[in-house]
Design an enzyme around this catalytic site. Sequence first.
Site, PDB file in Angstrom:
ATOM      1  N   LYS A  61       0.840  -1.209   0.000  1.00 14.52           N
ATOM      2  CA  LYS A  61       0.000   0.000   0.000  1.00 14.52           C
ATOM      3  C   LYS A  61       0.878   1.263   0.000  1.00 14.52           C
ATOM      4  O   LYS A  61       0.631   2.198  -0.756  1.00 14.52           O
ATOM      5  CB  LYS A  61      -0.949   0.001   1.216  1.00 14.52           C
ATOM      6  CG  LYS A  61      -1.963  -1.148   1.176  1.00 14.52           C
ATOM      7  CD  LYS A  61      -3.001  -1.058   2.268  1.00 14.52           C
ATOM      8  CE  LYS A  61      -2.478  -1.387   3.643  1.00 14.52           C
ATOM      9  NZ  LYS A  61      -2.051  -2.794   3.790  1.00 14.52           N
ATOM     10  N   THR A  62       1.900   1.254   0.830  1.00 18.91           N
ATOM     11  CA  THR A  62       2.805   2.415   0.886  1.00 18.91           C
ATOM     12  C   THR A  62       3.533   2.576  -0.443  1.00 18.91           C
ATOM     13  O   THR A  62       3.667   3.689  -0.967  1.00 18.91           O
ATOM     14  CB  THR A  62       3.823   2.240   2.032  1.00 18.91           C
ATOM     15  OG1 THR A  62       3.108   1.961   3.225  1.00 18.91           O
ATOM     16  CG2 THR A  62       4.672   3.480   2.210  1.00 18.91           C
ATOM     17  N   ASP A 106      -1.017   6.398   7.029  1.00 19.62           N
ATOM     18  CA  ASP A 106      -1.048   4.951   7.228  1.00 19.62           C
ATOM     19  C   ASP A 106      -1.903   4.641   8.465  1.00 19.62           C
ATOM     20  O   ASP A 106      -2.116   5.521   9.300  1.00 19.62           O
ATOM     21  CB  ASP A 106       0.393   4.452   7.431  1.00 19.62           C
ATOM     22  CG  ASP A 106       0.542   2.991   7.047  1.00 19.62           C
ATOM     23  OD1 ASP A 106      -0.448   2.379   6.602  1.00 19.62           O
ATOM     24  OD2 ASP A 106       1.660   2.460   7.198  1.00 19.62           O
ATOM     25  N   THR A 155      -5.539  -1.562   7.173  1.00 20.50           N
ATOM     26  CA  THR A 155      -5.675  -3.017   7.134  1.00 20.50           C
ATOM     27  C   THR A 155      -7.082  -3.407   7.605  1.00 20.50           C
ATOM     28  O   THR A 155      -7.444  -4.573   7.553  1.00 20.50           O
ATOM     29  CB  THR A 155      -4.647  -3.678   8.080  1.00 20.50           C
ATOM     30  OG1 THR A 155      -4.736  -3.031   9.357  1.00 20.50           O
ATOM     31  CG2 THR A 155      -3.235  -3.545   7.556  1.00 20.50           C
ATOM     32  N   ARG A 214       6.176  -8.619   1.334  1.00 24.34           N
ATOM     33  CA  ARG A 214       7.074  -8.332   2.470  1.00 24.34           C
ATOM     34  C   ARG A 214       7.568  -9.623   3.106  1.00 24.34           C
ATOM     35  O   ARG A 214       8.732  -9.732   3.497  1.00 24.34           O
ATOM     36  CB  ARG A 214       6.353  -7.466   3.510  1.00 24.34           C
ATOM     37  CG  ARG A 214       7.282  -6.998   4.629  1.00 24.34           C
ATOM     38  CD  ARG A 214       6.517  -6.262   5.707  1.00 24.34           C
ATOM     39  NE  ARG A 214       6.012  -5.000   5.229  1.00 24.34           N
ATOM     40  CZ  ARG A 214       4.921  -4.393   5.724  1.00 24.34           C
ATOM     41  NH1 ARG A 214       4.240  -4.949   6.696  1.00 24.34           N
ATOM     42  NH2 ARG A 214       4.520  -3.239   5.241  1.00 24.34           N
TER      43      ARG A 214
END
Length: 330
Positions: A61-62, A106, A155, A214
């Site tokens: 997302k980032t 975030d 999330t 990740r």
Amino acid sequence: MPKNIPKDDQNIDLTLRPTSWDEYIGQEKIKGNLKVILEAAKNRGESSDHLLFSGPAGLGKTTLAYLVARETGGLVRTTSGPALEKTGDLAAILTNLSPGEILFIDEAHRINPMIEEVLYPAMEARKLHLVVGKGPSARTLSLDLPPFTLIAATTRENLLSTPLRSRFGATLRLGYYTTEDITKILNRSAKILNVKTTPEAMDLLARASRGTPRVANRLLRRARDFAEVHGEKVIDESAARRTLEMLEIDEAGLEPQDRKLLLTIIEKFNGGPVGINTLAAALAEERGVIEDIYEPFLMSLGFLQRSSAGRIVLPAAYRHLKVKKGDELL
Ligand code: ADE
């Protein structure tokens, strides 16, 4: 940046982060939608609508927010829900934005309600309403803000308040990556990190990566450590397998805590349904961690179901764990 990841790994994460759309593998639908939104805004000479990115942790997302920023002039200001403690914190950020800048927030589900109130007019009308003074002499000052695009990431989309959710022009929901896409990401990362690998090893790591870039990159780094320590020049199938064994990650990507969760429901609660608070207490784990980290992945595998009565372990999980449900043959 996620917590509890060693600094060294965070730096490597930054090195591995894609910096162009072409490098960003997977999530094709989202990339396509974003490109249309950005191009239309560009043609109109306006800032893009505010965007909400939702989905499990570690899916990029980032990274996507930074790719959007590249398209819109390169400026991005980053903060997070919990970092915004007072309305003044947000006011300071908003008044310092340059025209066309992206504001990335975030963990948007953790923005406190007082701060949301400041955000609404800022998002809708580019106005900052500040209350100055107290009591009868209190006045509201209204400041114009430069054009900007808010990108919020969460999330837990369901925890976002309805008024906040309704102010985004688009919600882009990221899902777990396919094993194929994770394999591509691993091969790209191995190239950047200058490590030799075999296709069999990458396939094994990809399958154990929970559909999450990740996690994939972390497993690759651990496999690289393992191969180096054992004087091996290539990450081959055996090195990958032994790395996963060392980390107690099974071939489906389940970690000890995932297995413990499933086995707790099976053994202590007869397979469920069991309420989330009861489960959290039995596991000595925070409810939020269970809901954010463990459950979405177990549900994506068809191992777990959330129902109004609680959590239920599904037959596929019994088969995977090789345990029987009562007297039934599975
Ligand atoms: N690293 C993290 N996410 C990625 C993606 N979607 N594509 C390529 N590399 C990544």
